[in-house]
Design a protein around this motif. Structure first.
Motif, PDB file in Angstrom:
ATOM      1  N   ALA A  40       9.614   5.936   2.698  1.00  0.00           N
ATOM      2  CA  ALA A  40      10.319   6.632   1.609  1.00  0.00           C
ATOM      3  C   ALA A  40      10.845   7.977   2.100  1.00  0.00           C
ATOM      4  N   VAL A  41      10.017   8.671   2.872  1.00  0.00           N
ATOM      5  CA  VAL A  41      10.434   9.985   3.395  1.00  0.00           C
ATOM      6  C   VAL A  41      11.674   9.817   4.283  1.00  0.00           C
ATOM      7  N   ASP A  42      11.757   8.710   5.022  1.00  0.00           N
ATOM      8  CA  ASP A  42      12.961   8.423   5.823  1.00  0.00           C
ATOM      9  C   ASP A  42      14.207   8.355   4.948  1.00  0.00           C
ATOM     10  N   ARG A  43      14.021   8.013   3.685  1.00  0.00           N
ATOM     11  CA  ARG A  43      15.166   7.960   2.746  1.00  0.00           C
ATOM     12  C   ARG A  43      15.262   9.237   1.904  1.00  0.00           C
ATOM     13  N   ASN A  44      14.573  10.291   2.358  1.00  0.00           N
ATOM     14  CA  ASN A  44      14.632  11.607   1.690  1.00  0.00           C
ATOM     15  C   ASN A  44      14.001  11.651   0.308  1.00  0.00           C
ATOM     16  N   ILE A  45      13.030  10.784   0.064  1.00  0.00           N
ATOM     17  CA  ILE A  45      12.281  10.874  -1.193  1.00  0.00           C
ATOM     18  C   ILE A  45      10.790  10.925  -0.869  1.00  0.00           C
ATOM     19  N   ALA A  46      10.020  11.377  -1.848  1.00  0.00           N
ATOM     20  CA  ALA A  46       8.577  11.444  -1.658  1.00  0.00           C
ATOM     21  C   ALA A  46       7.863  11.160  -2.974  1.00  0.00           C
ATOM     22  N   PHE A  47       6.634  10.705  -2.860  1.00  0.00           N
ATOM     23  CA  PHE A  47       5.775  10.499  -4.035  1.00  0.00           C
ATOM     24  C   PHE A  47       4.354  10.771  -3.590  1.00  0.00           C
ATOM     25  N   VAL A  48       3.412  10.780  -4.531  1.00  0.00           N
ATOM     26  CA  VAL A  48       2.010  10.919  -4.148  1.00  0.00           C
ATOM     27  C   VAL A  48       1.341   9.553  -4.239  1.00  0.00           C
ATOM     28  N   PRO A  49       0.888   9.015  -3.114  1.00  0.00           N
ATOM     29  CA  PRO A  49       0.191   7.717  -3.164  1.00  0.00           C
ATOM     30  C   PRO A  49      -1.007   7.812  -4.108  1.00  0.00           C
ATOM     31  N   GLY A  50      -1.232   6.768  -4.904  1.00  0.00           N
ATOM     32  CA  GLY A  50      -2.216   6.836  -5.980  1.00  0.00           C
ATOM     33  C   GLY A  50      -3.672   6.860  -5.548  1.00  0.00           C
ATOM     34  N   ALA A  51      -3.965   6.387  -4.345  1.00  0.00           N
ATOM     35  CA  ALA A  51      -5.362   6.197  -3.940  1.00  0.00           C
ATOM     36  C   ALA A  51      -6.200   7.463  -4.083  1.00  0.00           C
TER      37      ALA A  51
ATOM     38  N   ASP B  52       0.876  -1.173   0.000  1.00  0.00           N
ATOM     39  CA  ASP B  52       0.000   0.000   0.000  1.00  0.00           C
ATOM     40  C   ASP B  52       0.917   1.227   0.000  1.00  0.00           C
ATOM     41  N   THR B  53       0.860   1.995  -1.072  1.00  0.00           N
ATOM     42  CA  THR B  53       1.838   3.091  -1.215  1.00  0.00           C
ATOM     43  C   THR B  53       1.644   4.178  -0.153  1.00  0.00           C
ATOM     44  N   ALA B  54       0.412   4.327   0.367  1.00  0.00           N
ATOM     45  CA  ALA B  54       0.202   5.317   1.435  1.00  0.00           C
ATOM     46  C   ALA B  54       1.005   4.918   2.673  1.00  0.00           C
ATOM     47  N   LYS B  55       1.062   3.614   2.949  1.00  0.00           N
ATOM     48  CA  LYS B  55       1.839   3.141   4.107  1.00  0.00           C
ATOM     49  C   LYS B  55       3.329   3.170   3.825  1.00  0.00           C
ATOM     50  N   LEU B  56       3.673   3.059   2.530  1.00  0.00           N
ATOM     51  CA  LEU B  56       5.097   3.071   2.154  1.00  0.00           C
ATOM     52  C   LEU B  56       5.703   4.469   2.262  1.00  0.00           C
ATOM     53  N   LEU B  57       4.853   5.485   2.117  1.00  0.00           N
ATOM     54  CA  LEU B  57       5.353   6.866   2.021  1.00  0.00           C
ATOM     55  C   LEU B  57       6.259   7.281   3.188  1.00  0.00           C
ATOM     56  N   PRO B  58       5.872   7.053   4.452  1.00  0.00           N
ATOM     57  CA  PRO B  58       6.767   7.485   5.553  1.00  0.00           C
ATOM     58  C   PRO B  58       8.140   6.828   5.476  1.00  0.00           C
TER      59      PRO B  58
ATOM     60  N   ALA C  29      16.737   4.979  -4.271  1.00  0.00           N
ATOM     61  CA  ALA C  29      16.204   4.982  -2.898  1.00  0.00           C
ATOM     62  C   ALA C  29      14.805   4.384  -2.866  1.00  0.00           C
ATOM     63  N   LEU C  30      14.012   4.657  -3.912  1.00  0.00           N
ATOM     64  CA  LEU C  30      12.664   4.095  -3.980  1.00  0.00           C
ATOM     65  C   LEU C  30      12.733   2.567  -4.109  1.00  0.00           C
ATOM     66  N   ALA C  31      13.633   2.100  -4.965  1.00  0.00           N
ATOM     67  CA  ALA C  31      13.796   0.649  -5.146  1.00  0.00           C
ATOM     68  C   ALA C  31      14.214   0.001  -3.830  1.00  0.00           C
ATOM     69  N   ALA C  32      15.120   0.640  -3.103  1.00  0.00           N
ATOM     70  CA  ALA C  32      15.564   0.098  -1.818  1.00  0.00           C
ATOM     71  C   ALA C  32      14.403   0.041  -0.824  1.00  0.00           C
ATOM     72  N   THR C  33      13.562   1.068  -0.843  1.00  0.00           N
ATOM     73  CA  THR C  33      12.392   1.117   0.051  1.00  0.00           C
ATOM     74  C   THR C  33      11.445  -0.041  -0.255  1.00  0.00           C
ATOM     75  N   ILE C  34      11.217  -0.261  -1.554  1.00  0.00           N
ATOM     76  CA  ILE C  34      10.312  -1.341  -1.969  1.00  0.00           C
ATOM     77  C   ILE C  34      10.887  -2.698  -1.574  1.00  0.00           C
ATOM     78  N   LYS C  35      12.196  -2.870  -1.793  1.00  0.00           N
ATOM     79  CA  LYS C  35      12.838  -4.162  -1.462  1.00  0.00           C
ATOM     80  C   LYS C  35      12.748  -4.438   0.030  1.00  0.00           C
ATOM     81  N   ASP C  36      12.970  -3.397   0.837  1.00  0.00           N
ATOM     82  CA  ASP C  36      12.835  -3.547   2.297  1.00  0.00           C
ATOM     83  C   ASP C  36      11.433  -3.987   2.672  1.00  0.00           C
ATOM     84  N   GLU C  37      10.451  -3.348   2.024  1.00  0.00           N
ATOM     85  CA  GLU C  37       9.056  -3.635   2.328  1.00  0.00           C
ATOM     86  C   GLU C  37       8.718  -5.087   1.960  1.00  0.00           C
TER      87      GLU C  37
END
Lengths: 305, 305
Positions: free
Chosen positions: A251-262, A243-249, A292-300
């Motif tokens: 991602a922000v910890d890694r200094n990146i941001a996006f807009v969750p699609g929901a 869930d990208t809304a849950k992923l956002l914080p 950084a986004l790829a790393a966030t996704i892999k962690d998740e």
């Protein structure tokens, strides 16, 4: 043509004029969040029309059109380099949708803030150009000149225009005349003729860099993305279970941001989606950010495994 | 404080946030036409509170307040040099109205575009200053600097502000940042300290000229007018039997114009009233215009006799 305080205001005015409480209106899946927000005070019944990479699916448009008192007041469309997906409606889809809209008598409300920001070739003719009496067309100087001037416009059929004008006067009396004069002066010269090709070139490079970075970094992950032919946005869909809304914080910890699609869905949100913007970051920043986004996704994914 | 695209937009946003379809709202008799227009898309039940030369009558405010689900969402007030009447709420009336509003729990929405345009003395303290948590306050740079910049603001209690901000973003994303910076630069200098006294002096001369012309030209006619202590407008009431809306074309034939008063009433319009503006005409033009208006009225009375 009515000058508006940015094309966002045109959405607000169109909502006031065409929507009553409970009115059915149709939108793409997904659609521009700002349009949903602009229409919402009028309390419409927003119905999503299923859409694919070419735009809204005409059969579903017809199926969702409604009848009698519940007939859709309009369908809202953003055909060029859509916010949020970056997709562009094809020539064939435009033609088919306009034909069906004429048949059903449903106005098409066309929002075109990004149309000039094409990379290699101009998008197909606007929808409203095919059916001027059957729709409204919105444009903006925010993306080719400056958003801080808040200068947009809406072209409306003769029976709708006076109502829009009345709603406009009630909303803010008029768009700053100072800004209108300023842009009129800029338009007299050939500044835009020189400036817009520079934006196109820059955004194309940034978009290509983001797509290349995605191909490099997301390899082996079940991640899909759009390949915009213009505009400012790119759309991502992540693997099942994220869930990208849950992923956002994270991602922000890694200094990146996006807009969750929901937020871009009127209903049945796909929580695996996100919107990325490629226009405010340098190629170097894009490379760092996608890694950084790829790393966030892999962690998740690892945490879920 | 929220910056708005002119204070007119604040009215639009307040309507979106505080009014549901059918909500009771209270206004003065008469009231600012633009407020009625701004609120109308939200379909309120607009109820007029009887008003005299000191402002709305507190007993009628209490009588019209409504109860339960039909309790008034707010009362809209323009206490200084009101548009359209030019009247100013007295200190005593402000204090009494605020006390009653607190008792009833009805927010007061205070619009103050003309407050700086006093002729001889500053008007009493704003209503909101007496009860900051119980109301909203609107101001504008349109009357002291330039309407073409569209820069206003609204001060709101903490529980209302976030909703106004959300409505603002949906309405036009933001007020032109270019204009905000420009006005911020002007405010840094002491331009307004020099400029506003000049406007006051000019408007006072024009107002005095109009009152003097009315005394001269309307002598013997049953015409009554307000004597504003500031602002831009003066309110006229013509003899029995004259409808100012019907009089307007005849006035236009004599190269003058006014705003028929009926549009400023939420209900039970007094068709004998009209609004005159004294700020855009020279003293010479005012003299000519009031003479022409008197001639128009005399013709109308003769035709009816």
């Amino acid at each position: 043509m009515l000058i508006t305080t940015g094309s966002q205001q045109a959405l607000d005015l169109i909502g006031k004029v065409l929507i009553d409480s409970g009115s059915r209106i149709l939108v793409e899946t997904p659609t521009y969040l700002g349009a949903l927000q602009a229409f919402s005070p009028m309390e419409p019944n927003v119905v999503s029309v299923a859409s694919d990479e070419e735009g809204p699916i005409v059969e579903d448009f017809a199926a969702k059109a409604g009848t009698g008192a519940d007939k859709a007041r309009f369908m809202y469309l953003l055909p060029n380099f859509q916010n949020p997906t970056g997709r562009t409606m094809t020539e064939a889809r435009r033609a088919a949708l306009v034909a069906k809209a004429k048949e059903l008598g449903i106005p098409l409300v066309e929002d075109n803030p990004y149309g000039d920001l094409w990379f290699d070739e101009q998008p197909p003719l606007p929808i409203t150009a095919r059916n001027p009496d059957g729709g409204l067309y919105m444009g903006s100087f925010s993306k080719v000149l400056a958003p801080g001037l808040r200068l947009g416009y809406v072209v409306a059929p003769k029976n709708v225009y006076p109502k829009l004008l009345q709603a406009k006067q009630a909303a803010d009396l008029h768009t700053p005349s100072f800004n209108q004069r300023l842009v009129a002066e800029v338009l007299k010269g050939n500044f835009l003729d020189r400036h817009v090709p520079q934006i196109r070139k820059l955004y194309k490079e940034q978009c290509q860099a983001m797509v290349a970075a995605l191909e490099r970094e997301m390899s082996g992950l079940d991640v899909k993305w759009s390949r915009p032919a213009g505009g400012m946005f790119l759309w991502l869909r992540l693997p099942e279970g994220i869930d990208t809304a849950k992923l956002l914080p994270k991602a922000v910890d890694r200094n990146i941001a996006f807009v969750p699609g929901a937020a871009f869905y009127a209903d049945n949100a796909d929580v695996r989606t996100m919107r990325l913007s490629f226009v405010t970051a340098s190629v170097e920043q894009i490379n760092t950010a996608i890694a950084a986004l790829a790393a966030t996704i892999k962690d998740e994914l690892a945490a879920k495994a």
